[in-house]
Design an enzyme around this catalytic site. Structure first.
Site: not given
Length: 151
Positions: A23, A101
């Site tokens: 991430y 995302h």
């Protein structure tokens, strides 16, 4: 002036410390601040919400219709693979949205490959880290401008 809503799903409040290999190191506050500055510079208003609770995201989507929100950017996070209710809420309000995302969900575990949102989204951006939000905002603003042009 358009109003855009950015929705962040579960665990995204931990950005910057949670699995940075997937991430990145950018925090959610940094992402929101960047998007807000870019929207304001373009003459638009940006709202945002992060929630770990599905019902709060649904309630916020419902409220968006009454507030005149013109476009939604959503990272449903883990709800991507499980939430028919969020999908139904987005369809019910008929506000165009882009699915975002941070990680490339298609390079991850098989259960992450399915999205309940992709087939009804204007577009999907995945795997580009925090830049994906910026690209989604740019695309949303371009689409809003194109739709505002007389035909």
């Amino acid at each position: 002036m358009a109003t855009l809503l950015v929705l962040h799903g579960p665990n995204l409040n931990l950005l910057g410390t949670r699995e940075p290999g997937h991430y990145g190191a950018v925090t959610l506050a940094q992402i929101n601040q960047d998007l807000e500055q870019r929207a304001r510079a373009a003459g638009h208003h940006l709202l945002y919400l992060q929630s770990n609770a599905e019902y709060e995201l649904i309630d916020r989507i419902h409220a968006a219709r009454n507030e005149g929100v013109d476009f939604i950017l959503i990272n449903p996070a883990a709800f991507t693979h499980t939430s028919v209710a969020l999908r139904d809420a987005l369809l019910a309000v008929s506000i165009p949205f882009i699915e975002v995302h941070l990680s490339n969900v298609h390079k991850r575990e098989p259960f992450r490959h399915h999205s309940y949102f992709s087939d009804v989204a204007v577009g999907v951006i995945c795997g580009l880290g925090a830049s994906g939000y910026r690209l989604a905002l740019e695309s949303a603003l371009e689409q809003l401008a194109a739709n505002a042009q007389p035909k």
